[in-house]
Design a protein around this motif. Structure first.
Motif, PDB file in Angstrom:
ATOM      1  N   MET A   1      10.069   0.242  -3.152  1.00  0.00           N
ATOM      2  CA  MET A   1       9.556   1.551  -3.408  1.00  0.00           C
ATOM      3  C   MET A   1      10.616   2.295  -4.102  1.00  0.00           C
ATOM      4  SD  MET A   1       8.424   4.044  -0.858  1.00  0.00           S
ATOM      5  CE  MET A   1       7.001   3.892  -1.178  1.00  0.00           C
TER       6      MET A   1
ATOM      7  N   MET B   1       1.335  -0.031   3.189  1.00  0.00           N
ATOM      8  CA  MET B   1       0.673  -0.911   2.245  1.00  0.00           C
ATOM      9  C   MET B   1       0.403  -2.289   2.856  1.00  0.00           C
ATOM     10  SD  MET B   1       2.503  -0.026  -1.385  1.00  0.00           S
ATOM     11  CE  MET B   1       1.844   1.289  -2.437  1.00  0.00           C
TER      12      MET B   1
ATOM     13  N   MET C   1       2.122   7.065  -1.060  1.00  0.00           N
ATOM     14  CA  MET C   1       1.507   5.803  -1.469  1.00  0.00           C
ATOM     15  C   MET C   1       0.055   6.069  -1.877  1.00  0.00           C
ATOM     16  SD  MET C   1       2.824   3.276   1.562  1.00  0.00           S
ATOM     17  CE  MET C   1       4.558   2.926   1.820  1.00  0.00           C
TER      18      MET C   1
ATOM     19  N   GLY D   1       2.200   7.814   3.246  1.00  0.00           N
ATOM     20  CA  GLY D   1       3.259   7.097   2.540  1.00  0.00           C
ATOM     21  C   GLY D   1       4.481   6.891   3.390  1.00  0.00           C
TER      22      GLY D   1
ATOM     23  N   ILE E   1       2.801   4.623  -6.333  1.00  0.00           N
ATOM     24  CA  ILE E   1       3.595   5.523  -5.506  1.00  0.00           C
ATOM     25  C   ILE E   1       3.972   6.764  -6.311  1.00  0.00           C
ATOM     26  CG2 ILE E   1       4.548   3.697  -4.039  1.00  0.00           C
ATOM     27  CD1 ILE E   1       7.096   3.816  -5.681  1.00  0.00           C
TER      28      ILE E   1
END
Length: 442
Positions: free
Chosen positions: A1, A249, A296, A384, A415
């Motif tokens: 990320m 995720m 996210m 997220g 993202i």
């Protein structure tokens, strides 16, 4: 990320599994993980039920004689480093930033840090925040009256503007220079930065909230709340065996984090003593925390097939193993190709771009929380990661990795970075000291 090195990542650098160790909090190995750090790293020492954490609950006449392993686990406040850096990931967390109130200067800031440190010491030991009795005569809120320490940690940091407001600009380290902008940033300044930053983590939600409330009460009058964020991770004992956590995720994340047993762990994560410039001695044994709220875009992500998700990250979703083969902890083979001649780990895979091999060895200790702040009117989830990474120098840790990710990470379309902060986190307080004393009393 964006903003994490694969050396600290699994799920594509997006989330971390504590110290790179499994985050199943119920196992003995987890509670004693930091024993390998040695006595000099005692700020991270975790004690289980046999370690002596009698706790707040035990002060009540009707309290049970023993807490569960989760409730009794205690992290030490005093030590070379502050707690909450090498401590294994906790189930619940709060991040909060404050600005000093107008007219508040160095003297008032020192008094606040002294109060905060005493509250943190008491709560982390499972005691009432005010040190009084727990039978109703104390002023403690009693929110966690029945619980023990529950791995509580409270960690304090200073933002760039703190040094302006306290007249300590000459003691502000270069590592607090502003982070550069990145193309995927959608930063809300009202939810970013701050004079003071506090990280709270615990394995019980009420214990964590109790600490948050105590911190806020002690700050009243001398500060103004700038922003607050709440997060969570997998609960202790939720898996049959200790495992690396998953992010929202669904990816296993944190396999490649630096580990305290690594020879270069301290030089990657903690600031060394300068030996040459006494202005920065207060930061020796401390670290820098980069904090990013990373949203996210799950609706878009979940439209991808599992195979496509794996190619975006470069790792299997089932077990976190690299697409080049092996198990979760097998090093990635970035040169390995399939029968068709294509790289097994795509050239834009998140794990490839963020790996130390592709960033001159740059690495950081990532220690995030997941968050979910509701569902928007259009039905999209506001969810997220509260990304937190620790490093000895953000200009050699977070920044170069994030720049590389900014130039072609396959994860970027899924993202969005919505808030950002950079904080200098002093070294741990010795017995009888408060956090930041070497700076504020200099």
């Amino acid at each position: 990320m964006n903003g994490k090195s694969e050396s600290n990542s699994n799920v594509g650098s997006i989330a971390t599994g504590g110290n790179g160790e499994s985050s199943g909090h119920g196992g003995l190995s987890r509670r004693r993980l930091l024993g390998g750090v040695g006595a000099t790293g005692a700020a991270g020492l975790v004690l289980g039920a046999a370690g002596g954490a009698t706790g707040y609950a035990a002060t009540r006449p009707d309290a049970p004689t023993a807490l569960t392993a989760v409730g009794s686990t205690q992290v030490m406040f005093h030590g070379k480093h502050q707690p909450g850096i090498t401590t294994p990931l906790q189930a619940c967390g709060h991040l909060v930033a404050f600005d000093l109130a107008p007219g508040t200067g160095r003297k008032e800031a020192a008094a606040l840090m002294r109060r905060w440190s005493e509250v943190a010491r008491r709560l982390m030991a499972g005691e009432p925040a005010d040190g009084g009795a727990a039978d109703g005569t104390a002023h403690d809120t009693g929110i966690s009256l029945d619980a023990g320490p529950s791995s509580l940690t409270i960690t304090f940091g200073f933002g760039r503007t703190f040094f302006d407001r306290t007249g300590l600009v000459d003691h502000r380290p270069q590592g607090l220079d502003p982070l550069p902008p990145f193309s995927n940033d959608r930063i809300d300044p009202k939810q970013s930065d701050g004079d003071l930053w506090v990280q709270i983590g615990a394995d019980d939600a009420l214990v964590a909230f109790h600490a948050l409330r105590a911190v806020q009460k002690e700050a009243a009058g001398s500060t103004r709340l700038r922003w607050q964020m709440n997060g969570f991770n997998r609960a202790p004992g939720a898996t049959a065996r200790p495992m690396t956590v998953r992010n929202l995720m669904g990816q296993i994340d944190g396999t490649g984090n630096p580990k305290p047993a690594d020879d270069d762990f301290d030089q990657r994560v903690f600031v060394p003593a300068t030996g040459t410039d006494a202005r920065y001695d207060w930061l020796a044994g401390g670290s820098y925390a980069v904090v990013r709220r990373i949203r996210m875009l799950l609706d878009d992500w979940e439209k991808l097939s599992v195979e496509r998700q794996e190619r975006v990250i470069g790792r299997r979703k089932t077990d976190g193993s690299p697409l080049s083969g092996g198990s979760e902890t097998t090093p990635m083979d970035l040169d390995k190709a399939g029968p068709d001649g294509r790289l097994l780990i795509p050239d834009n895979a998140h794990s490839r771009i963020s790996s130390p091999q592709k960033n001159s060895g740059a690495a950081m200790l990532r220690r995030p929380f997941s968050y979910h702040d509701g569902i928007a009117a259009d039905g999209t989830p506001d969810t997220g990661m509260l990304f937190i990474c620790w490093q000895a120098d953000p200009l050699r840790g977070f920044v170069p990795v994030q720049r590389k990710l900014d130039r072609g990470d396959a994860l970027s379309p899924f993202i969005r970075h919505e808030s950002s902060g950079l904080f200098a986190v002093p070294g741990g307080a010795a017995d009888g000291e408060y956090v930041g004393q070497r700076l504020l009393d200099s």
